[in-house]
Design a protein around this motif. Structure first.
Motif, PDB file in Angstrom:
ATOM      1  N   ALA A   1     -35.575  10.202  19.499  1.00  0.00           N
ATOM      2  CA  ALA A   1     -34.544   9.586  20.336  1.00  0.00           C
ATOM      3  C   ALA A   1     -34.980   9.620  21.805  1.00  0.00           C
ATOM      4  CB  ALA A   1     -33.207  10.291  20.119  1.00  0.00           C
TER       5      ALA A   1
ATOM      6  N   GLY B   1     -24.620  11.155  13.122  1.00  0.00           N
ATOM      7  CA  GLY B   1     -25.624  11.543  12.154  1.00  0.00           C
ATOM      8  C   GLY B   1     -25.058  11.745  10.771  1.00  0.00           C
TER       9      GLY B   1
ATOM     10  N   GLN C   1     -34.112  12.545  13.978  1.00  0.00           N
ATOM     11  CA  GLN C   1     -33.112  12.265  15.019  1.00  0.00           C
ATOM     12  C   GLN C   1     -33.549  11.017  15.777  1.00  0.00           C
ATOM     13  OE1 GLN C   1     -33.249  13.815  18.774  1.00  0.00           O
ATOM     14  NE2 GLN C   1     -31.059  13.954  19.127  1.00  0.00           N
TER      15      GLN C   1
ATOM     16  N   ASP D   1     -23.272  15.629  13.773  1.00  0.00           N
ATOM     17  CA  ASP D   1     -23.619  15.133  15.106  1.00  0.00           C
ATOM     18  C   ASP D   1     -25.118  15.274  15.324  1.00  0.00           C
ATOM     19  OD1 ASP D   1     -23.948  17.855  15.410  1.00  0.00           O
ATOM     20  OD2 ASP D   1     -22.294  18.111  16.837  1.00  0.00           O
ATOM     21  N   GLN D   2     -25.575  14.982  16.564  1.00  0.00           N
ATOM     22  CA  GLN D   2     -27.012  15.037  16.847  1.00  0.00           C
ATOM     23  C   GLN D   2     -27.563  16.446  16.621  1.00  0.00           C
ATOM     24  OE1 GLN D   2     -28.708  12.379  17.396  1.00  0.00           O
ATOM     25  NE2 GLN D   2     -27.150  10.896  17.964  1.00  0.00           N
TER      26      GLN D   2
ATOM     27  N   SER E   1     -30.009  10.572  12.267  1.00  0.00           N
ATOM     28  CA  SER E   1     -28.985  10.202  13.240  1.00  0.00           C
ATOM     29  C   SER E   1     -29.430   8.986  14.025  1.00  0.00           C
ATOM     30  CB  SER E   1     -28.692  11.363  14.202  1.00  0.00           C
ATOM     31  OG  SER E   1     -29.789  11.577  15.067  1.00  0.00           O
ATOM     32  N   ASP E   2     -28.451   8.298  14.604  1.00  0.00           N
ATOM     33  CA  ASP E   2     -28.711   7.253  15.584  1.00  0.00           C
ATOM     34  C   ASP E   2     -27.751   7.466  16.743  1.00  0.00           C
ATOM     35  OD1 ASP E   2     -26.240   6.186  14.751  1.00  0.00           O
ATOM     36  OD2 ASP E   2     -27.185   4.775  13.369  1.00  0.00           O
ATOM     37  N   SER E   3     -27.623   6.498  17.623  1.00  0.00           N
ATOM     38  CA  SER E   3     -26.813   6.703  18.838  1.00  0.00           C
ATOM     39  C   SER E   3     -25.337   6.906  18.538  1.00  0.00           C
ATOM     40  CB  SER E   3     -26.988   5.519  19.790  1.00  0.00           C
ATOM     41  OG  SER E   3     -26.583   4.314  19.157  1.00  0.00           O
TER      42      SER E   3
ATOM     43  N   GLN F   1     -33.461  16.743  24.232  1.00  0.00           N
ATOM     44  CA  GLN F   1     -32.586  16.931  23.073  1.00  0.00           C
ATOM     45  C   GLN F   1     -32.653  18.349  22.518  1.00  0.00           C
ATOM     46  OE1 GLN F   1     -30.560  14.133  21.897  1.00  0.00           O
ATOM     47  NE2 GLN F   1     -31.256  13.710  23.983  1.00  0.00           N
TER      48      GLN F   1
END
Length: 429
Positions: A294, A246, A217, A278-279, A241-243, A298
């Motif tokens: 990240a 994912g 993540q 998603d995240q 994932s990134d900002s 989280q």
């Protein structure tokens, strides 16, 4: 996922847990519960259109009795005073757990750097240094890159500092370009340190690293290098994932291809053959190793209940909330806490500082070998502490770090030895 929990209060609770587990006095908690110094500055910047904008910046120095403060500077719109204070505290324990002669520092500016031109970004970086320069220095406080800052920004900052003080002073910042005294191996150091810790954890648990499935993540510097290096060990990256979102790739994704795709498109989302998520989907993906790389908060209790990984290696600072921690501990998921898992970056920053001070530079092989030695020894000390005290891995890491700090404070005369410790010493225990 959580996001509203105050990281400063979380850091204080982590310190209290370790102080209590060590049987230390309230004196030690009082010495460690807040930064020794904290400064808030206003940074005026002339924008490209001629208007003036004033940005708020911070610098926190948690502990400087054992050496100069050390810690990065982040440029992010969500930066807060309490976040910077917490990060400086975590840096104190991170430097201690890997045996560096530093205290913790951290800086931040409330800004979205993506909305600035290159010229505006340079003027902001130089303006920040003009405001904080009396508080930093190679024997006071040594900043470095962090979220949304990089070697180029450090180059601007060291140049501005040298203009102010009127002499060459490369050791005031680390994470610099090689041309200005940066260290070989620094760019991938955080990811490399994380992977060394993961390798040691898998060996400790008797689990094979070859063929292990990995979810990452956050696909910035640390996440990318961790993925590349784990791939060299034969692990398979199955979720990233990134900002912007994912992806899931149950059959695995070649990390170099994914990095090239992100560089071309700006995100991992949409990578051919992947399934979008998603995240939370990345954090709870079907994997053996989870690397949160990240931001803070989280993994809360809800996410922790659904994590399927056997090992969680915190390449980010503070990615797990206290309630998430409780769930991970109850589920017997092996956590490599942030102050250990991502200590590779500050360790090689220390190497850079040493090289700058001595004007003697090491090869990349020498840097990596020294990093390997530091990370392996620190991992083993934390595991030994956990086994000796029957402690959760995060608490054990803090116990080991705080014990080293407490000994330093005692010999300075700043901390008394608790009566129970005196009785043990008298009994030869």
């Amino acid at each position: 996922m959580g996001g509203a929990q105050n990281p400063f209060l979380i850091a204080q609770q982590q310190v209290r847990n370790a102080v209590v587990a060590l049987g230390e006095s309230e004196e030690l908690y009082d010495l460690l519960k807040a930064p020794a110094h904290f400064v808030e500055v206003q940074i005026p910047v002339r924008m490209d259109d001629g208007t003036l904008r004033v940005f708020t910046g911070y610098r926190s120095q948690h502990l400087t009795t054992l050496g100069p403060a050390k810690g990065g500077i982040r440029f992010h719109p969500a930066v807060t005073a309490d976040e910077v204070k917490a990060l400086s505290m975590w840096m104190t324990f991170k430097t201690s757990v890997v045996g560096l002669p530093y205290g913790g520092g951290k800086g931040g500016v409330i800004v979205d750097p993506r909305r600035l031109s290159r010229g505006e970004l340079e003027r902001l970086a130089r303006g920040y240094v003009r405001e904080i320069w009396p508080f930093i220095g190679p024997d006071k406080d040594i900043p470095a890159p962090d979220v949304n800052t990089n070697a180029q920004i450090m180059a601007w900052m060291v140049d501005e500092y040298e203009k102010i003080v009127g002499c060459s002073c490369p050791a005031v910042f680390t994470g610099k370009p090689l041309a200005l005294g940066g260290s070989l191996g620094r760019n991938e150091a955080t990811g490399r340190g994380t992977v060394i810790a993961v390798r040691e954890a898998m060996n400790y648990l008797g689990l094979p690293l070859k063929g292990a499935r990995v979810a990452i993540q956050g696909f910035g510097n640390a996440g990318q290098f961790a993925g590349l290096l784990l791939e060299e060990y034969g692990a398979v990256v199955v979720a990233v994932s990134d900002s912007r979102g994912g992806i899931l790739c149950p059959a695995g994704v070649p990390v170099a291809d994914l990095i090239a795709y992100k560089q071309a498109t700006g995100s991992v989302v949409g990578y051919p053959g992947s399934r979008e998520t998603d995240q939370a989907g990345v954090l709870t993906a079907d994997c053996d190793i989870l690397i949160p790389a990240a931001l803070e908060n989280q993994i809360d209790a809800e996410v922790a209940r659904h994590i399927r990984a056997r090992v969680v290696a915190e390449a980010a600072n503070g990615p797990t909330t206290p309630d998430g921690d409780l769930v991970l501990a109850q589920r017997n998921i092996f956590v490599i806490p942030d102050i250990l898992a991502n200590a590779g970056g500050v360790t090689v920053s220390y190497f850079e500082w040493v090289q700058n001070r001595n004007q003697l530079y090491w090869t990349e092989e020498e840097v990596n070998a020294r990093l390997e030695q530091k990370m392996v020894e620190s991992f083993r000390q934390v595991v030994a502490t956990a086994e000796r005290h029957g402690a959760y891995s995060r608490t054990a890491a803090y116990m080991y770090a705080i014990h080293r700090i407490a000994e330093g404070l005692r010999v300075r005369g700043l901390l008394h030895t608790p009566a129970r410790h005196l009785r043990r010493i008298a009994a030869g225990q």
